[in-house]
Design a protein around this motif. Sequence first.
Motif, PDB file in Angstrom:
ATOM      1  N   THR A   1     -23.723   2.144  -3.153  1.00  0.00           N
ATOM      2  CA  THR A   1     -23.073   2.049  -4.400  1.00  0.00           C
ATOM      3  C   THR A   1     -21.680   2.562  -4.546  1.00  0.00           C
ATOM      4  O   THR A   1     -20.938   1.974  -4.741  1.00  0.00           O
ATOM      5  N   VAL A   2     -21.405   3.619  -3.815  1.00  0.00           N
ATOM      6  CA  VAL A   2     -20.100   4.170  -3.551  1.00  0.00           C
ATOM      7  C   VAL A   2     -19.390   3.032  -2.595  1.00  0.00           C
ATOM      8  O   VAL A   2     -18.182   3.046  -2.994  1.00  0.00           O
ATOM      9  N   MET A   3     -19.794   2.718  -1.579  1.00  0.00           N
ATOM     10  CA  MET A   3     -19.382   1.546  -0.773  1.00  0.00           C
ATOM     11  C   MET A   3     -19.025   0.466  -1.669  1.00  0.00           C
ATOM     12  O   MET A   3     -17.971  -0.127  -1.181  1.00  0.00           O
ATOM     13  N   LEU A   4     -19.957  -0.128  -2.335  1.00  0.00           N
ATOM     14  CA  LEU A   4     -19.438  -1.277  -3.155  1.00  0.00           C
ATOM     15  C   LEU A   4     -18.408  -1.092  -4.150  1.00  0.00           C
ATOM     16  O   LEU A   4     -17.532  -1.744  -4.058  1.00  0.00           O
ATOM     17  N   ALA A   5     -18.308   0.381  -4.789  1.00  0.00           N
ATOM     18  CA  ALA A   5     -17.082   0.620  -5.471  1.00  0.00           C
ATOM     19  C   ALA A   5     -15.775   0.440  -4.691  1.00  0.00           C
ATOM     20  O   ALA A   5     -14.943   0.270  -5.083  1.00  0.00           O
ATOM     21  N   ALA A   6     -16.121   1.110  -3.365  1.00  0.00           N
ATOM     22  CA  ALA A   6     -14.738   1.191  -2.403  1.00  0.00           C
ATOM     23  C   ALA A   6     -14.310  -0.271  -1.891  1.00  0.00           C
ATOM     24  O   ALA A   6     -13.167  -0.565  -2.146  1.00  0.00           O
ATOM     25  N   ALA A   7     -15.406  -1.232  -1.804  1.00  0.00           N
ATOM     26  CA  ALA A   7     -15.004  -2.644  -1.652  1.00  0.00           C
ATOM     27  C   ALA A   7     -14.263  -3.158  -2.724  1.00  0.00           C
ATOM     28  O   ALA A   7     -13.252  -4.197  -2.687  1.00  0.00           O
ATOM     29  N   LEU A   8     -14.815  -3.010  -3.998  1.00  0.00           N
ATOM     30  CA  LEU A   8     -14.150  -3.391  -5.207  1.00  0.00           C
ATOM     31  C   LEU A   8     -12.795  -2.786  -5.594  1.00  0.00           C
ATOM     32  O   LEU A   8     -11.491  -3.491  -5.828  1.00  0.00           O
ATOM     33  N   PHE A   9     -12.545  -1.451  -5.113  1.00  0.00           N
ATOM     34  CA  PHE A   9     -10.813  -0.908  -4.966  1.00  0.00           C
ATOM     35  C   PHE A   9     -10.141  -1.719  -4.013  1.00  0.00           C
ATOM     36  O   PHE A   9      -9.098  -2.019  -4.543  1.00  0.00           O
ATOM     37  N   LEU A  10     -10.636  -1.979  -2.918  1.00  0.00           N
ATOM     38  CA  LEU A  10      -9.879  -2.609  -1.939  1.00  0.00           C
ATOM     39  C   LEU A  10      -9.492  -4.084  -2.383  1.00  0.00           C
ATOM     40  O   LEU A  10      -8.225  -4.706  -2.342  1.00  0.00           O
ATOM     41  N   GLY A  11     -10.367  -4.981  -3.049  1.00  0.00           N
ATOM     42  CA  GLY A  11     -10.166  -6.345  -3.455  1.00  0.00           C
ATOM     43  C   GLY A  11      -9.329  -6.169  -4.652  1.00  0.00           C
ATOM     44  O   GLY A  11      -8.462  -7.093  -4.843  1.00  0.00           O
ATOM     45  N   GLY A  12      -9.767  -5.529  -5.654  1.00  0.00           N
ATOM     46  CA  GLY A  12      -8.765  -5.231  -6.870  1.00  0.00           C
ATOM     47  C   GLY A  12      -7.349  -5.054  -6.489  1.00  0.00           C
ATOM     48  O   GLY A  12      -6.258  -5.710  -6.990  1.00  0.00           O
ATOM     49  N   THR A  13      -7.258  -4.223  -5.551  1.00  0.00           N
ATOM     50  CA  THR A  13      -5.856  -3.776  -5.306  1.00  0.00           C
ATOM     51  C   THR A  13      -5.115  -4.872  -4.650  1.00  0.00           C
ATOM     52  O   THR A  13      -3.833  -4.974  -4.825  1.00  0.00           O
ATOM     53  N   ALA A  14      -5.713  -5.411  -3.664  1.00  0.00           N
ATOM     54  CA  ALA A  14      -5.207  -6.317  -2.868  1.00  0.00           C
ATOM     55  C   ALA A  14      -4.504  -7.845  -3.949  1.00  0.00           C
ATOM     56  O   ALA A  14      -3.630  -8.236  -3.915  1.00  0.00           O
ATOM     57  N   LEU A  15      -5.697  -8.014  -4.732  1.00  0.00           N
ATOM     58  CA  LEU A  15      -5.291  -9.058  -5.828  1.00  0.00           C
ATOM     59  C   LEU A  15      -4.285  -8.523  -6.846  1.00  0.00           C
ATOM     60  O   LEU A  15      -3.125  -9.376  -7.107  1.00  0.00           O
ATOM     61  N   ALA A  16      -4.113  -7.451  -7.233  1.00  0.00           N
ATOM     62  CA  ALA A  16      -3.184  -7.059  -8.135  1.00  0.00           C
ATOM     63  C   ALA A  16      -1.825  -7.026  -7.402  1.00  0.00           C
ATOM     64  O   ALA A  16      -0.716  -7.525  -8.020  1.00  0.00           O
ATOM     65  N   SER A  17      -1.444  -6.530  -6.279  1.00  0.00           N
ATOM     66  CA  SER A  17      -0.404  -6.657  -5.542  1.00  0.00           C
ATOM     67  C   SER A  17       0.133  -7.948  -5.383  1.00  0.00           C
ATOM     68  O   SER A  17       1.182  -7.875  -5.256  1.00  0.00           O
ATOM     69  N   ALA A  18      -0.827  -8.831  -5.246  1.00  0.00           N
ATOM     70  CA  ALA A  18      -0.388 -10.374  -4.894  1.00  0.00           C
ATOM     71  C   ALA A  18      -0.134 -11.060  -5.932  1.00  0.00           C
ATOM     72  O   ALA A  18      -0.030 -12.270  -5.885  1.00  0.00           O
ATOM     73  N   ALA A  19      -0.617 -10.696  -7.214  1.00  0.00           N
ATOM     74  CA  ALA A  19      -0.594 -11.511  -8.191  1.00  0.00           C
ATOM     75  C   ALA A  19       0.748 -12.114  -8.667  1.00  0.00           C
ATOM     76  O   ALA A  19       1.953 -11.408  -8.802  1.00  0.00           O
ATOM     77  N   GLN A  20       0.685 -13.379  -8.939  1.00  0.00           N
ATOM     78  CA  GLN A  20       1.644 -14.188  -9.136  1.00  0.00           C
ATOM     79  C   GLN A  20       1.662 -14.733 -10.905  1.00  0.00           C
ATOM     80  O   GLN A  20       2.831 -15.440 -11.280  1.00  0.00           O
TER      81      GLN A  20
END
Length: 460
Positions: free
Chosen positions: A86-105
């Motif tokens: 579950t912690v690893m799932l949270a880490a994957a969500l952190f990675l995906g959310g951060t990448a999406l936020a940084s690239a948001a147009q």
Amino acid sequence: MTQSLDVSRRLSGEALTNFIATISATGGLLFGYDTGIISSALLQIREQFHLDTIGSEIVTSAIILGALIGCLGAGGISDRFGRRRTVMLAAALFLGGTALASAAQGVTVLIVSRLILGLAIGAASQIVPIYIAEISPPNRRGRLVVGFQLAIVSGVTISFLTGYFLRDSSWRIMFGIGMLPALILFVGMGFLPNSPRWLALKGRTDEALAVLRRVRSSEEVAQNELQAIIDNHDEQAPWSELAKPWVRPALIASVGIALLCQLTGINAVLYYAPTIFADAGFGQESALLTSVAVGLAMVCATIFGGWAVDNWGRRTLILRLLPGAVISLIVLGAMFALHMKGGAGAWITVIAIMGYTICNTGSLSVAVWLVGAEVYPLSCRGKGMSLVAGSHWGADLLISLTTLSLVQGLGAHMTFWLFALVNAAAFLFVLRYVPETKGQSLEQLEMSLRNGTFAPVHKS
């Protein structure tokens, strides 16, 4: 599982436990950073996407909504698939959310990314304290779980510093920095063992013993702890178990602290600290720097709290510090009531805010994740902690949405006096409903619930 133990074979039990707690607490660092960085990034985002006040509130609060959903959903997931996954799932969500936020147009993508980050934060707040608590020895459980809260306030402070030093850079860089700790969390958790208590609950006692042998001082200690876990073992319980009379004292104590941690006003003061300092007579840049000092005060208070929970005790720490928070808020309200701006009045305001921050953060904020992670029976610990985290985030949302209205309707002085009253009520709540858990194993705490001796019967 075997690979996880082989990688850590060279570490002693105490060193391995410290390593596990440190890697896991990276989830708290992300929690604090992603929550705090929006205050600086929003200045640029509003201009780039032409956001009005409502749009800004939606972008900001999407992460809190996501956290509410994430913490309530993580309980069932951690019970079924394990704390580590579950912690690893949270880490994957952190990675995906951060990448999406940084690239948001566009605003829509930005809101979705913040919602995903909220899911990660909610899951981390639910599962990381449990994972650390279930793998830590009783005499060190307090300081190790408080490491999660230390990571949160460190993340908030880092976000303040990042926002200040990168104020002339792109907001995308501010968000993108969060990918590094997210990657460390995801990769690091892949090498850590499962919770021995979750393994035992699933009937995997040989694996549970293998983990305990690695994180305890001797074979005898590991065997005795496993036997205690087995003796208290029962099947995975449904949500309805939390409503049963024998579990109710744990529910009242943990959810009460989670609600009061927010209702006592700590996040309201932190969110609007720059505005408070500016109104007190400091310039805008000085106000931002003073806010960084508040963040550093939170870190120092949490470090002290990490020592105190295992030396003074959880309950005693709260009861000793909360009166200081009440006095500080009374003084802060008086400064605004008397319109004492600039000069001595400005510095009294700073001292009052720092005093409140240290006393509140060093008590309730230190205890909230620790008490929630240790008071529930193993059979419903994941679901109980979901309610604790959900209460915390629900109260955070309520305070975020009402603080400005309170200031406008009651005035700043009455708002701070209202928070002082809530802090006083928190003192009385802890005195009546929160027992001392210092030095007791999780199984001893569960037994105290079963035999009706959980609630405090005298003052500390």
